[in-house]
Design an enzyme around this catalytic site. Sequence first.
Site, mmCIF file in Angstrom:
data_model
loop_
_atom_site.group_PDB
_atom_site.id
_atom_site.type_symbol
_atom_site.label_atom_id
_atom_site.label_comp_id
_atom_site.label_asym_id
_atom_site.label_seq_id
_atom_site.Cartn_x
_atom_site.Cartn_y
_atom_site.Cartn_z
ATOM 1 N N ALA A 48 0.790 -1.241 0.000
ATOM 2 C CA ALA A 48 0.000 0.000 0.000
ATOM 3 C C ALA A 48 0.816 1.281 0.000
ATOM 4 O O ALA A 48 0.239 2.365 -0.008
ATOM 5 C CB ALA A 48 -0.901 -0.001 1.247
ATOM 6 N N PHE A 73 6.277 -2.941 3.281
ATOM 7 C CA PHE A 73 7.574 -3.309 3.853
ATOM 8 C C PHE A 73 8.518 -2.140 3.604
ATOM 9 O O PHE A 73 9.094 -2.028 2.520
ATOM 10 C CB PHE A 73 8.079 -4.570 3.157
ATOM 11 C CG PHE A 73 8.980 -5.428 4.014
ATOM 12 C CD1 PHE A 73 9.102 -5.218 5.366
ATOM 13 C CD2 PHE A 73 9.692 -6.478 3.442
ATOM 14 C CE1 PHE A 73 9.920 -6.020 6.154
ATOM 15 C CE2 PHE A 73 10.506 -7.297 4.216
ATOM 16 C CZ PHE A 73 10.618 -7.056 5.585
ATOM 17 N N GLU A 74 8.651 -1.265 4.566
ATOM 18 C CA GLU A 74 9.437 -0.043 4.380
ATOM 19 C C GLU A 74 10.386 0.146 5.554
ATOM 20 O O GLU A 74 10.084 -0.281 6.674
ATOM 21 C CB GLU A 74 8.504 1.179 4.278
ATOM 22 C CG GLU A 74 7.493 1.114 3.135
ATOM 23 C CD GLU A 74 8.119 1.231 1.744
ATOM 24 O OE1 GLU A 74 9.279 1.692 1.649
ATOM 25 O OE2 GLU A 74 7.453 0.849 0.772
ATOM 26 N N LEU A 138 1.882 -6.282 -4.499
ATOM 27 C CA LEU A 138 3.280 -6.413 -4.074
ATOM 28 C C LEU A 138 4.204 -6.434 -5.284
ATOM 29 O O LEU A 138 3.883 -7.028 -6.307
ATOM 30 C CB LEU A 138 3.496 -7.714 -3.298
ATOM 31 C CG LEU A 138 2.789 -7.872 -1.956
ATOM 32 C CD1 LEU A 138 3.182 -9.204 -1.325
ATOM 33 C CD2 LEU A 138 3.108 -6.729 -1.025
ATOM 34 N N ALA A 139 5.359 -5.783 -5.148
ATOM 35 C CA ALA A 139 6.447 -5.952 -6.118
ATOM 36 C C ALA A 139 7.692 -6.142 -5.277
ATOM 37 O O ALA A 139 8.100 -5.235 -4.559
ATOM 38 C CB ALA A 139 6.577 -4.731 -7.019
ATOM 39 N N TYR A 234 10.024 -9.131 -20.805
ATOM 40 C CA TYR A 234 8.901 -8.993 -19.872
ATOM 41 C C TYR A 234 7.905 -10.149 -20.037
ATOM 42 O O TYR A 234 8.003 -11.162 -19.356
ATOM 43 C CB TYR A 234 8.217 -7.604 -19.992
ATOM 44 C CG TYR A 234 7.403 -7.367 -18.738
ATOM 45 C CD1 TYR A 234 7.904 -6.627 -17.681
ATOM 46 C CD2 TYR A 234 6.155 -7.985 -18.570
ATOM 47 C CE1 TYR A 234 7.199 -6.483 -16.502
ATOM 48 C CE2 TYR A 234 5.442 -7.852 -17.397
ATOM 49 C CZ TYR A 234 5.958 -7.093 -16.372
ATOM 50 O OH TYR A 234 5.254 -6.979 -15.203
HETATM 51 P P1 NAI Z 1 6.111 -0.640 -6.133
HETATM 52 O O1 NAI Z 1 7.518 -1.079 -6.005
HETATM 53 O O2 NAI Z 1 5.847 0.825 -6.328
HETATM 54 O O3 NAI Z 1 5.261 -1.089 -4.821
HETATM 55 C C1 NAI Z 1 5.429 -2.310 -4.206
HETATM 56 C C2 NAI Z 1 4.736 -2.353 -2.861
HETATM 57 O O4 NAI Z 1 4.952 -3.658 -2.303
HETATM 58 C C3 NAI Z 1 5.256 -1.358 -1.819
HETATM 59 O O5 NAI Z 1 4.171 -0.915 -1.026
HETATM 60 C C4 NAI Z 1 6.193 -2.217 -0.953
HETATM 61 O O6 NAI Z 1 6.357 -1.746 0.384
HETATM 62 C C5 NAI Z 1 5.423 -3.519 -0.965
HETATM 63 N N1 NAI Z 1 6.239 -4.696 -0.638
HETATM 64 C C6 NAI Z 1 7.285 -5.232 -1.305
HETATM 65 N N2 NAI Z 1 7.717 -6.350 -0.681
HETATM 66 C C7 NAI Z 1 6.922 -6.535 0.396
HETATM 67 C C8 NAI Z 1 6.833 -7.508 1.422
HETATM 68 N N3 NAI Z 1 7.670 -8.549 1.479
HETATM 69 N N4 NAI Z 1 5.888 -7.359 2.376
HETATM 70 C C9 NAI Z 1 5.024 -6.292 2.372
HETATM 71 N N5 NAI Z 1 5.037 -5.369 1.400
HETATM 72 C C10 NAI Z 1 5.976 -5.479 0.437
HETATM 73 O O7 NAI Z 1 5.471 -1.514 -7.284
HETATM 74 P P2 NAI Z 1 4.419 -1.242 -8.460
HETATM 75 O O8 NAI Z 1 5.165 -0.902 -9.689
HETATM 76 O O9 NAI Z 1 3.296 -0.394 -8.007
HETATM 77 O O10 NAI Z 1 3.887 -2.745 -8.678
HETATM 78 C C11 NAI Z 1 2.739 -3.265 -8.057
HETATM 79 C C12 NAI Z 1 2.145 -4.325 -8.964
HETATM 80 O O11 NAI Z 1 1.756 -3.705 -10.202
HETATM 81 C C13 NAI Z 1 3.141 -5.431 -9.331
HETATM 82 O O12 NAI Z 1 2.448 -6.651 -9.412
HETATM 83 C C14 NAI Z 1 3.607 -5.014 -10.726
HETATM 84 O O13 NAI Z 1 4.070 -6.078 -11.494
HETATM 85 C C15 NAI Z 1 2.313 -4.436 -11.280
HETATM 86 N N6 NAI Z 1 2.459 -3.567 -12.456
HETATM 87 C C16 NAI Z 1 3.439 -2.604 -12.516
HETATM 88 C C17 NAI Z 1 3.569 -1.821 -13.662
HETATM 89 C C18 NAI Z 1 4.624 -0.758 -13.756
HETATM 90 O O14 NAI Z 1 4.867 -0.292 -14.847
HETATM 91 N N7 NAI Z 1 5.208 -0.340 -12.670
HETATM 92 C C19 NAI Z 1 2.671 -2.001 -14.815
HETATM 93 C C20 NAI Z 1 1.616 -2.961 -14.597
HETATM 94 C C21 NAI Z 1 1.549 -3.733 -13.474
#
Ligand code: NAI
Length: 396
Positions: A48, A73-74, A138-139, A234
């Site tokens: 989130a 996870f921050e 999650l990412a 990808y």
């Molecule tokens: P992000 O890196 O901005 O956010 C990831 C979130 O996951 C953060 O809140 C982080 O604290 C949390 N996190 C990571 N490991 C954790 C753990 N072990 N426990 C708890 N929280 C954890 O990532 P983003 O880019 O928003 O990606 C989210 C989803 O969207 C992923 O599935 C990604 O593949 C998908 N997505 C991303 C795109 C992009 O261009 N960035 C495009 C389409 C889909």
Amino acid sequence: MIIEPKMRGFICLTSHPDGCEQNIINQINYVKSKGQIKGPKKVLVIGASTGFGLSSRITSAFGSDASTIGVFFEKPPMEGKPATPGYYNSLAFQKHAEKAGLYARSINGDAFSDEVKKITIDLIKKDLGQVDLVIYSLASPVRQHPVTGVLHRSVLKPIGVPFSNKTVDFHTGIVSNVTIDPCSDEDILNTVAVMGGEDWDMWISELMKAGALSENALTLAYSYIGPSLTEAVYRKGTIGRAKDHLEASAFSITEKMKSLNGKAFVSVNKALVTQASSAIPVIPLYISLLYKIMKAKGIHEGCIEQIQRLFQDRLYTGNEIPTDEKGRIRVDDWEMRADVQKEVADLWVKATTENIAEIGDLAGYKTDFLNLFGFNFPEVDYSKDVNENVEIAGLL
Ligand code: NAI
């Protein structure tokens, strides 16, 4: 302290609390400007604190007056050492949610663990009873499996043969060729273990068992497809296998939620600058060309525009949720438009170090990247001393 961006490779080691708050304010204002959504009321967002998950939390709270619980996870701050941006984002989110009279609590810990699932579900039971929407966003590069204890590491590699193509270093603007060696079979299994749907399924199973999901509950995870230019690394690479697994999990999770008339969906979103996507070779060049074209056509979106549209025009219209032939919700429709993709492909062939700043939106890429860490917001005075060592009240 006075906080400036400190870059190392694809990451920024510092983040700015006031800038992160500005990012939250901008997202809240955008959601409010689009009017009320007849949307969810009690929402759990896993992942989130940044990217699509953060925008999902903001859209739920400020577009639909929802109570939200966020898991992330921050790294918290220490004296003289700023927190990771997701920490400051969540702090600012909570401040503005409370000011608006909205319930918001957060859990900082490993979402893949049994322990964090239990803490989260206990909190839902105590404060909200049940949730009607679960966002799984999650990412992560690693996952320790809660049953086997194995530490899985995801990789971003092609499958079968090496992949060579152009990429850009968005800090220097240098366009070069990159070759990525193919993965091993084990890499595929590991990437699926981290970024596939197993953990999403585990969350929903635990929430169901605890009676923490309401009738007609929805759950959503995010995926990406993208063009043929990037598919070797990808969609047809290791991460693509994980996305195939995630997309298949939506069906098995829907089956699991049948007794509640609940449904699981994957939404395919647009390519955006986030911490996760900046680390994938080739993608930054694609994104900078894509941004240039989508901005020129007036159809560019960031995370908040994507998620607000997803909620208002797809999920909560009062009609059946529209999906493609594979059951996926699509908000990458504008990115994938034939005219957009043709223009990106034409520019791709031409892109060099000399012309990238002009034919691509490198400046927009850099701004978005700095914004992720709370930098480069015109409203913020970065010469001002700020208190880096602030805490999120009630954080579990
Ligand atoms: P992000 O890196 O901005 O956010 C990831 C979130 O996951 C953060 O809140 C982080 O604290 C949390 N996190 C990571 N490991 C954790 C753990 N072990 N426990 C708890 N929280 C954890 O990532 P983003 O880019 O928003 O990606 C989210 C989803 O969207 C992923 O599935 C990604 O593949 C998908 N997505 C991303 C795109 C992009 O261009 N960035 C495009 C389409 C889909």
